[in-house]
Motif scaffolding. Structure first.
Motif, mmCIF file in Angstrom:
data_model
loop_
_atom_site.group_PDB
_atom_site.id
_atom_site.type_symbol
_atom_site.label_atom_id
_atom_site.label_comp_id
_atom_site.label_asym_id
_atom_site.label_seq_id
_atom_site.Cartn_x
_atom_site.Cartn_y
_atom_site.Cartn_z
ATOM 1 N N THR A 171 45.182 34.944 48.002
ATOM 2 C CA THR A 171 44.739 36.077 47.184
ATOM 3 C C THR A 171 43.287 36.434 47.512
ATOM 4 O O THR A 171 42.584 35.699 48.216
ATOM 5 C CB THR A 171 44.845 35.754 45.676
ATOM 6 O OG1 THR A 171 43.746 34.916 45.286
ATOM 7 C CG2 THR A 171 46.156 35.044 45.336
ATOM 8 N N SER A 172 42.874 37.543 46.947
ATOM 9 C CA SER A 172 41.486 37.988 47.132
ATOM 10 C C SER A 172 40.496 37.049 46.455
ATOM 11 O O SER A 172 39.294 37.115 46.718
ATOM 12 C CB SER A 172 41.326 39.404 46.569
ATOM 13 O OG SER A 172 41.728 39.447 45.196
ATOM 14 N N GLU A 173 40.994 36.169 45.605
ATOM 15 C CA GLU A 173 40.146 35.205 44.912
ATOM 16 C C GLU A 173 40.295 33.792 45.476
ATOM 17 O O GLU A 173 39.765 32.835 44.912
ATOM 18 C CB GLU A 173 40.479 35.192 43.411
ATOM 19 C CG GLU A 173 40.324 36.535 42.720
ATOM 20 C CD GLU A 173 38.886 37.023 42.727
ATOM 21 O OE1 GLU A 173 37.975 36.165 42.649
ATOM 22 O OE2 GLU A 173 38.667 38.244 42.830
ATOM 23 N N ASN A 202 51.511 42.262 36.834
ATOM 24 C CA ASN A 202 50.233 42.809 36.382
ATOM 25 C C ASN A 202 50.481 44.148 35.669
ATOM 26 O O ASN A 202 50.549 45.205 36.281
ATOM 27 C CB ASN A 202 49.300 43.015 37.566
ATOM 28 C CG ASN A 202 47.946 43.546 37.141
ATOM 29 O OD1 ASN A 202 47.569 43.445 35.977
ATOM 30 N ND2 ASN A 202 47.214 44.125 38.076
ATOM 31 N N SER A 217 42.936 46.335 38.022
ATOM 32 C CA SER A 217 43.239 46.161 39.441
ATOM 33 C C SER A 217 43.864 44.804 39.735
ATOM 34 O O SER A 217 44.599 44.634 40.707
ATOM 35 C CB SER A 217 41.963 46.351 40.259
ATOM 36 O OG SER A 217 40.979 45.394 39.862
ATOM 37 N N VAL A 272 44.402 40.717 40.664
ATOM 38 C CA VAL A 272 44.061 39.877 41.813
ATOM 39 C C VAL A 272 45.024 40.223 42.947
ATOM 40 O O VAL A 272 46.233 40.076 42.813
ATOM 41 C CB VAL A 272 44.173 38.375 41.456
ATOM 42 C CG1 VAL A 272 43.885 37.516 42.672
ATOM 43 C CG2 VAL A 272 43.232 38.024 40.306
ATOM 44 N N ARG A 273 44.490 40.679 44.043
ATOM 45 C CA ARG A 273 45.329 41.140 45.154
ATOM 46 C C ARG A 273 45.917 39.960 45.910
ATOM 47 O O ARG A 273 45.229 38.997 46.249
ATOM 48 C CB ARG A 273 44.504 42.012 46.091
ATOM 49 C CG ARG A 273 45.310 42.651 47.226
ATOM 50 C CD ARG A 273 44.484 43.754 47.883
ATOM 51 N NE ARG A 273 43.185 43.256 48.310
ATOM 52 C CZ ARG A 273 42.940 42.742 49.521
ATOM 53 N NH1 ARG A 273 43.924 42.669 50.407
ATOM 54 N NH2 ARG A 273 41.730 42.337 49.833
ATOM 55 N N ILE A 274 47.240 40.029 46.203
ATOM 56 C CA ILE A 274 47.934 38.987 46.975
ATOM 57 C C ILE A 274 47.966 39.412 48.440
ATOM 58 O O ILE A 274 48.420 40.516 48.770
ATOM 59 C CB ILE A 274 49.374 38.769 46.458
ATOM 60 C CG1 ILE A 274 49.370 38.431 44.964
ATOM 61 C CG2 ILE A 274 50.058 37.642 47.243
ATOM 62 C CD1 ILE A 274 50.748 38.353 44.342
ATOM 63 N N THR A 275 47.494 38.547 49.312
ATOM 64 C CA THR A 275 47.396 38.901 50.737
ATOM 65 C C THR A 275 48.354 38.124 51.641
ATOM 66 O O THR A 275 48.484 38.440 52.824
ATOM 67 C CB THR A 275 45.963 38.670 51.229
ATOM 68 O OG1 THR A 275 45.631 37.282 51.065
ATOM 69 C CG2 THR A 275 44.980 39.525 50.445
ATOM 70 N N TRP A 279 53.647 38.647 51.944
ATOM 71 C CA TRP A 279 54.080 38.558 50.549
ATOM 72 C C TRP A 279 54.993 39.749 50.238
ATOM 73 O O TRP A 279 54.602 40.904 50.410
ATOM 74 C CB TRP A 279 52.876 38.542 49.623
ATOM 75 C CG TRP A 279 53.212 38.654 48.163
ATOM 76 C CD1 TRP A 279 52.903 39.687 47.326
ATOM 77 C CD2 TRP A 279 53.937 37.694 47.375
ATOM 78 N NE1 TRP A 279 53.376 39.433 46.058
ATOM 79 C CE2 TRP A 279 54.029 38.215 46.064
ATOM 80 C CE3 TRP A 279 54.512 36.463 47.643
ATOM 81 C CZ2 TRP A 279 54.663 37.543 45.028
ATOM 82 C CZ3 TRP A 279 55.159 35.779 46.610
ATOM 83 C CH2 TRP A 279 55.224 36.314 45.326
ATOM 84 N N ALA A 308 51.960 43.751 44.424
ATOM 85 C CA ALA A 308 50.704 43.656 45.184
ATOM 86 C C ALA A 308 49.635 42.822 44.500
ATOM 87 O O ALA A 308 48.761 42.253 45.169
ATOM 88 C CB ALA A 308 50.164 45.067 45.447
ATOM 89 N N THR A 309 49.686 42.741 43.176
ATOM 90 C CA THR A 309 48.623 42.040 42.460
ATOM 91 C C THR A 309 49.160 41.138 41.358
ATOM 92 O O THR A 309 50.294 41.287 40.885
ATOM 93 C CB THR A 309 47.641 43.037 41.812
ATOM 94 O OG1 THR A 309 48.346 43.827 40.841
ATOM 95 C CG2 THR A 309 47.018 43.947 42.865
#
Length: 210
Positions: free
Chosen positions: A119-121, A153, A158, A160-163, A180, A184-185
């Motif tokens: 994720t973006s985090e 979500n 917005s 947490v974006r999954i990458t 994924w 998306a989030t």
């Protein structure tokens, strides 16, 4: 002297009669024959018992396990794919990860796969759902799937974006990274625990040849 010689002669005759009574007609000692027969029977029974014991052990070993002889499924022998299985109206999202045995021989899957969402985090590790996980013998060309459940979500933010999706087969250390397939989030959480869970083998269907 004559009296002593007659006494010796009488003793010799008595001894001869005693030996004749103990022997068979052919002069062979009966006690020797009985002893030989008994020894042969004992040896035969012992050999027979030993043979049965060895045969039983061999039979048990070979019968214990066609399944037990299957090696664990190796990452390099599995075709691993992921798909979105979320149904409209569900309270949570779901994705299915499928293992297809491309190794050319039966292999065994036992336990849970390792699942991490990139994720973006940072990476987010999925927790096991706690369902019973029975061993699976996956024949060559067959597939089995398991479920990843995650919160949708719907916060309006917005999130947490999954990458990406990282999957490690059970009892393996080599992972594969997949695109994924789901939403998306993820919603933002307070970080007190994973909001993503992974089910055991077969939790997304029984699999089968494909």
């Amino acid at each position: 002297m004559r009296v002593r010689k007659l006494t010796f002669a009488a003793l010799a005759v008595a001894a001869g009669l005693s030996l004749t009574a103990c022997n068979g007609d052919d002069g062979t000692a009966q006690s020797d024959g009985v002893s030989a027969s008994s020894g042969s029977a004992s040896d035969s029974a012992s050999a027979s018992a030993g043979s049965k014991q060895a045969g039983g052990t061999d039979s048990t070993a070979s019968g214990s396990g066609t399944d037990a002889e299957a090696d664990k499924c190796r990452t390099d022998e599995l075709e691993i794919t992921a798909s979105d299985t979320t149904i409209t109206g569900d309270e949570e999202g779901s994705a299915a990860v499928t293992f297809k045995n491309g190794g050319g021989h039966d292999c065994a899957l036992s336990g849970y796969a390792g699942v991490d969402l990139k994720t973006s985090e940072g990476n987010l590790s999925a927790e096991r759902s706690g369902q019973a996980s029975d061993p699976v013998i996956l024949k060559s060309g067959e597939s089995v799937s398991f479920t990843i459940a995650y919160p949708l979500n719907d916060s309006g933010g917005s999130g947490v974006r999954i990458t990406g999706l990282v999957v490690t087969p059970p009892n393996e250390t080599k992972s594969v990274t997949l695109a994924w397939p789901g939403a998306a989030t993820l919603p933002v959480t307070d970080g007190t625990g994973s909001s993503v869970t992974v089910g055991p083998m077969g939790s997304a269907g029984q699999g089968g040849a494909s």
